[in-house]
Design a protein around this motif. Structure first.
Motif, PDB file in Angstrom:
ATOM      1  N   ASN A 190       0.818  -1.222   0.000  1.00  0.00           N
ATOM      2  CA  ASN A 190       0.000   0.000   0.000  1.00  0.00           C
ATOM      3  C   ASN A 190       0.852   1.272   0.000  1.00  0.00           C
ATOM      4  O   ASN A 190       0.434   2.301   0.505  1.00  0.00           O
ATOM      5  CB  ASN A 190      -0.964  -0.010   1.177  1.00  0.00           C
ATOM      6  CG  ASN A 190      -0.225  -0.082   2.492  1.00  0.00           C
ATOM      7  OD1 ASN A 190       0.991  -0.083   2.523  1.00  0.00           O
ATOM      8  ND2 ASN A 190      -0.956  -0.121   3.581  1.00  0.00           N
ATOM      9  N   TYR A 191       2.048   1.190  -0.537  1.00  0.00           N
ATOM     10  CA  TYR A 191       3.013   2.290  -0.678  1.00  0.00           C
ATOM     11  C   TYR A 191       3.600   2.742   0.655  1.00  0.00           C
ATOM     12  O   TYR A 191       4.805   2.811   0.811  1.00  0.00           O
ATOM     13  CB  TYR A 191       2.442   3.534  -1.364  1.00  0.00           C
ATOM     14  CG  TYR A 191       1.494   3.285  -2.496  1.00  0.00           C
ATOM     15  CD1 TYR A 191       1.713   2.250  -3.389  1.00  0.00           C
ATOM     16  CD2 TYR A 191       0.379   4.085  -2.677  1.00  0.00           C
ATOM     17  CE1 TYR A 191       0.848   2.026  -4.437  1.00  0.00           C
ATOM     18  CE2 TYR A 191      -0.492   3.873  -3.723  1.00  0.00           C
ATOM     19  CZ  TYR A 191      -0.256   2.842  -4.597  1.00  0.00           C
ATOM     20  OH  TYR A 191      -1.114   2.636  -5.612  1.00  0.00           O
ATOM     21  N   ALA A 192       2.708   3.160   1.600  1.00  0.00           N
ATOM     22  CA  ALA A 192       3.176   3.687   2.894  1.00  0.00           C
ATOM     23  C   ALA A 192       4.204   4.792   2.724  1.00  0.00           C
ATOM     24  O   ALA A 192       5.284   4.754   3.315  1.00  0.00           O
ATOM     25  CB  ALA A 192       3.722   2.555   3.773  1.00  0.00           C
ATOM     26  N   LEU A 193       3.888   5.781   1.921  1.00  0.00           N
ATOM     27  CA  LEU A 193       4.773   6.941   1.791  1.00  0.00           C
ATOM     28  C   LEU A 193       4.517   7.899   2.946  1.00  0.00           C
ATOM     29  O   LEU A 193       3.413   7.942   3.484  1.00  0.00           O
ATOM     30  CB  LEU A 193       4.496   7.660   0.468  1.00  0.00           C
ATOM     31  CG  LEU A 193       4.663   6.807  -0.775  1.00  0.00           C
ATOM     32  CD1 LEU A 193       4.276   7.604  -2.009  1.00  0.00           C
ATOM     33  CD2 LEU A 193       6.092   6.322  -0.896  1.00  0.00           C
TER      34      LEU A 193
ATOM     35  N   PRO B 281       3.097  13.196  -1.589  1.00  0.00           N
ATOM     36  CA  PRO B 281       2.411  12.006  -2.109  1.00  0.00           C
ATOM     37  C   PRO B 281       0.958  12.253  -2.510  1.00  0.00           C
ATOM     38  O   PRO B 281       0.481  11.693  -3.495  1.00  0.00           O
ATOM     39  CB  PRO B 281       2.487  11.039  -0.933  1.00  0.00           C
ATOM     40  CG  PRO B 281       3.716  11.433  -0.207  1.00  0.00           C
ATOM     41  CD  PRO B 281       3.830  12.919  -0.352  1.00  0.00           C
ATOM     42  N   ALA B 282       0.263  13.100  -1.756  1.00  0.00           N
ATOM     43  CA  ALA B 282      -1.151  13.328  -2.070  1.00  0.00           C
ATOM     44  C   ALA B 282      -1.327  13.943  -3.451  1.00  0.00           C
ATOM     45  O   ALA B 282      -2.405  13.901  -4.025  1.00  0.00           O
ATOM     46  CB  ALA B 282      -1.783  14.217  -1.008  1.00  0.00           C
TER      47      ALA B 282
ATOM     48  N   ARG C  68       2.918   7.179  -7.125  1.00  0.00           N
ATOM     49  CA  ARG C  68       3.203   6.855  -5.724  1.00  0.00           C
ATOM     50  C   ARG C  68       3.931   5.527  -5.625  1.00  0.00           C
ATOM     51  O   ARG C  68       4.869   5.367  -4.861  1.00  0.00           O
ATOM     52  CB  ARG C  68       1.904   6.752  -4.925  1.00  0.00           C
ATOM     53  CG  ARG C  68       1.268   8.079  -4.688  1.00  0.00           C
ATOM     54  CD  ARG C  68      -0.004   7.932  -3.904  1.00  0.00           C
ATOM     55  NE  ARG C  68      -0.893   9.031  -4.231  1.00  0.00           N
ATOM     56  CZ  ARG C  68      -2.088   9.194  -3.703  1.00  0.00           C
ATOM     57  NH1 ARG C  68      -2.547   8.337  -2.843  1.00  0.00           N
ATOM     58  NH2 ARG C  68      -2.825  10.222  -4.047  1.00  0.00           N
TER      59      ARG C  68
ATOM     60  N   ASN D 207      -0.039  -1.288  -9.536  1.00  0.00           N
ATOM     61  CA  ASN D 207      -0.849  -0.139  -9.920  1.00  0.00           C
ATOM     62  C   ASN D 207      -0.405   0.545 -11.210  1.00  0.00           C
ATOM     63  O   ASN D 207      -0.874   1.626 -11.515  1.00  0.00           O
ATOM     64  CB  ASN D 207      -0.845   0.896  -8.805  1.00  0.00           C
ATOM     65  CG  ASN D 207      -2.173   0.950  -8.111  1.00  0.00           C
ATOM     66  OD1 ASN D 207      -2.701  -0.097  -7.752  1.00  0.00           O
ATOM     67  ND2 ASN D 207      -2.721   2.127  -7.965  1.00  0.00           N
TER      68      ASN D 207
END
Ligand SMILES: Nc1ncnc2c1ncn2[C@@H]1O[C@H](COP(=O)(O)OP(=O)(O)OP(=O)(O)O)[C@@H](O)[C@H]1O
Ligand SMILES: [Mg+2]
Lengths: 320, 365
Positions: B83-86, B131-132, B139, B163
């Motif tokens: 889930n990336y977790a940036l 990131p947003a 991402r 993705n």
């Protein structure tokens, strides 16, 4: 439904809102108005002073010296009584004529500010770690602790006043100024902690745990992750919590009145206001000006908190 | 760099056991792909290696060091999260170099590694963004960058390309291969995409329901699946599994006698007179239109298969074919002229087919 209101409905809604807001604001406007009125104007129901009077503010802030209070006629008549000795007469007159204790506003302001700010700061620090533990860690007795924290919040106040004061007398804290202030500080911290923990805990739960895992992969320990991930992401909530604690302590009267009773120099604003109300210096414009000045930091804090209540700082980090 | 050794790993979440007695050895510098259907425990296995979950039983070694009690931050592992977790409050650049900074890497090293990774991942234009402000694919690339930039002992990838669009995915696949060739860092790569598994892995580990079903090179797994699950999971379109009967020297499928050149598997068994019921596995790609079959090869023939449906795919045609009461997929090249409703004779090289036990699904030896 959305956007389908007619102008009549809109008008009614606006009127209703206006009534409610006006109702809420009226006392404050009254305070402001009275604080700016001259004595002759006090009986006037109009909210707008006939002539602006800044004297009360000037006095309180130490910009101008305090006006002497006229000795009331009843007292004058009392003084004419020949059976009163000269020394007694001077004493009575003194009480009316000294202005030293009118209302050293700045002093009280500083007292209150220091007390509230330190209580808020300590409460915030403790609640960051407490809330982190409650929201992220699993440990035995967690539920019990979580419940009892809210329980403390529900009991609070008057019920605890006497026992707490007795305790601090018994351990000798209440004897000295420092001890009393420390007791008060502790009480404020304990009073604000439950809500701080609750607010922060709930906020922390919205921060994805995966971010901390990523930080661990990047070499951060758990505590470091709190500092580099959790705290930066919670800044708005931290500020809100700080402001909340600050305001609670700033307005607190009950405990302060008990613990600081003997230490006039260390009175806080609510206490001082109360004293002012009861004293012969209780002139309306002065009382109202003092109330106004007491209120301002709260309002400022509140506006500040509102600006920070925009969420969304933690968005975009993980795939939903 | 270091190898990874998993010994009898067990993982339970509460009462549910998610991984059962997993044994896996990953060599120093090897690129291993874990593949399996959703929920089979791939991410869990990866997280155990990373130290993000505690193992219930068993031992994990990285290099020669026992990792069971080592905190994740001390394992020197870089991981790409599913889930990336940036870090939402850091921009792309800060996200990528965060780990290097924590490790107190010198400035010039940070800069050179950063620019290299950014270049490979095509992130030049986004360095200053949060990131947003990125799309999902961007991402994901940042998440990749954050891992690849590190000088870690082990890379763990949890579906890092899921993705991306097909083109970018192909491109990134080759980039990952290139990076691995250059750095030779031990890597474990999780995917449920069997194409990714085939193309990336030096070794593929197929997992189902917390068990390792089979491991081997991509071609071993493709050509010699140990059981029906692996046979059907790897390869697209997936292998046809047909009901057939095994006799001495041949298999009977819907009345067709398919002679086996290199003998009957399971010969040691007593074959019943009426034949042993088995599952016959044939990959759609291994059929040949009889008209185009060369003469030299010894091919078995399936007669009179009726064509239900034809899907032209360009070079290939994919056919739904009925033999007797059974359906199967067949892939023929574009020379095939047959149309829907026709019958066709299909040839198949029996050495490329598989026989599975009807009960256990295991390949007959
Ligand atoms: N924290 C948890 N608590 C309980 N069960 C869990 C937990 N994490 C995972 N599981 C279960 O463990 C099993 C394996 O999960 P895992 O995330 O490893 O699957 P996966 O192979 O990565 O799947 P996917 O391809 O969908 O990512 C699943 O059945 C899941 O429900
Ligand atoms: Mg997963």
């Amino acid at each position: 439904m959305l956007g389908k209101r007619t102008w009549v409905e809109n008008g009614l809604l606006a009127a209703a809102i206006f009534v409610v807001v006006a109702f809420c604001l009226f006392p404050f406007v009254q305070i402001l108005s009275t604080s700016l009125k001259h004595q002759f104007d006090w009986g006037n129901p109009s909210l707008i002073p006939v002539k602006l009077n800044w004297n009360a503010y000037g006095e309180l802030l130490g910009i101008r010296s305090a006006e002497q209070v006229d000795v009331p006629d009843s007292v004058k008549r009392l003084l004419e009584n020949p059976s009163i000795s000269e020394s007694q007469r001077r004493k009575i007159l003194d009480r009316y004529q000294t202005t030293s204790d009118v209302f050293p506003f700045l002093r009280y302001f500083l007292n209150t500010f220091m007390l509230s700010a330190s209580a808020a700061a300590v409460s915030l620090c403790l609640s960051v770690f407490g809330a982190y533990a409650l929201s992220r860690l699993r440990f035995t007795g967690q539920t019990v602790i979580q419940r009892s924290i809210l329980f403390v919040y529900m009991v609070g106040g008057v019920l605890l006043m006497v026992p707490l004061y007795q305790m601090s007398v018994k351990i000798g804290l209440a004897k000295s100024v420092g001890g009393s202030l420390v007791s008060l500080l502790l009480i404020y911290i304990i009073q604000t902690l439950p809500v701080s923990l609750y607010m922060l805990g709930n906020y922390f739960r919205t921060i994805p745990y995966a971010l901390e895992e990523a930080a661990a992969m990047d070499g951060c320990s758990r505590v470091e992750a709190v500092f580099v991930i959790i705290i930066p992401l919670s800044v708005p909530m931290l500020m809100t919590v700080f402001v909340y604690c600050f305001i609670i302590a700033w307005n607190e009267f009950l405990f302060a009145s008990v613990f600081l009773k003997q230490f006039h120099q260390w009175h806080t604003l609510p206490l001082a206001l109360q004293t002012l109300f009861m004293s012969k210096n209780a002139i309306w414009d002065r009382i109202m000006a003092a109330s106004m000045l007491t209120m301002i930091p709260v309002v400022v804090c509140f506006l500040f908190a509102m600006r920070n209540l925009t969420g969304g700082l933690a968005e975009g980090g993980v795939k939903e | 760099m270091a190898g990874i050794r998993l010994e009898n790993i067990n993982k339970k979440f509460g009462k549910t056991e998610v991984l059962h007695q997993v044994n896996l050895e990953i060599g120093d510098g090897e690129f291993v792909v874990l593949v399996g259907p959703s929920g089979c425990g791939k991410s869990t296995l990866l997280r155990l290696v990373a130290g993000l979950e505690d193992i219930t039983a068993g031992n994990i070694f990285i290099g020669d060091a026992l990792m069971n009690r080592i905190e994740p931050q001390h394992r020197n592992i870089a991981m790409v999260f599913q889930n990336y977790a940036l870090y939402p409050h850091k921009n792309v650049r800060e996200n990528i170099i965060f780990g290097l900074k924590r490790a107190h890497a010198p400035k010039d090293v940070i800069e050179s590694r950063l620019s290299k990774v950014v270049n490979i991942l095509g992130l030049e234009d986004f360095l200053a963004r949060k990131p947003a402000q990125l799309s999902g694919g961007q991402r994901q690339r940042v998440a990749m960058g954050r891992a690849l930039v590190r000088d870690a002992k082990v890379f763990l990838f949890d579906e890092p390309l899921s993705n991306l669009d097909a083109k970018l995915r192909n491109q990134m696949r080759s980039e990952i291969r290139r990076i691995h060739r250059e750095y030779q860092t031990t890597s474990v790569y999780v995917t449920h995409d069997q194409v990714e598994a085939m193309t990336l892995g030096e070794r593929v580990v197929v997992i189902r329901d917390g068990y390792i079903e089979q491991q081997g090179t991509p071609m071993e797994i493709y050509l010699h699946p140990d059981n029906i699950f692996v046979a059907t999971f790897i390869g697209a379109p997936s292998m046809n599994i047909l009901d057939a009967r095994l006799f001495d020297g041949y298999v009977e499928l819907e009345g067709c006698k398919l002679v086996m050149e290199n003998g009957t598997p399971g010969q040691h068994r007593e074959l019943p007179k009426t034949g042993l019921p088995v599952k016959l596995g044939i990959r759609p790609d291994f059929f040949i239109d009889r008209r185009h079959a060369g003469d030299g090869e010894a091919l078995a023939v399936i007669h009179n298969a009726r064509i239900d449906l034809i899907e032209p795919l360009g070079f290939d045609k994919e056919l739904d074919v009925q033999i007797g009461s059974q359906l199967m997929k067949v892939r023929l090249d574009l020379r095939t002229q047959a149309t829907e409703g026709d019958t066709i004779d299909l040839c198949v090289d029996m050495r490329r087919t598989h026989l599975f036990d009807i009960d256990t699904g295991q390949r007959l030896q």
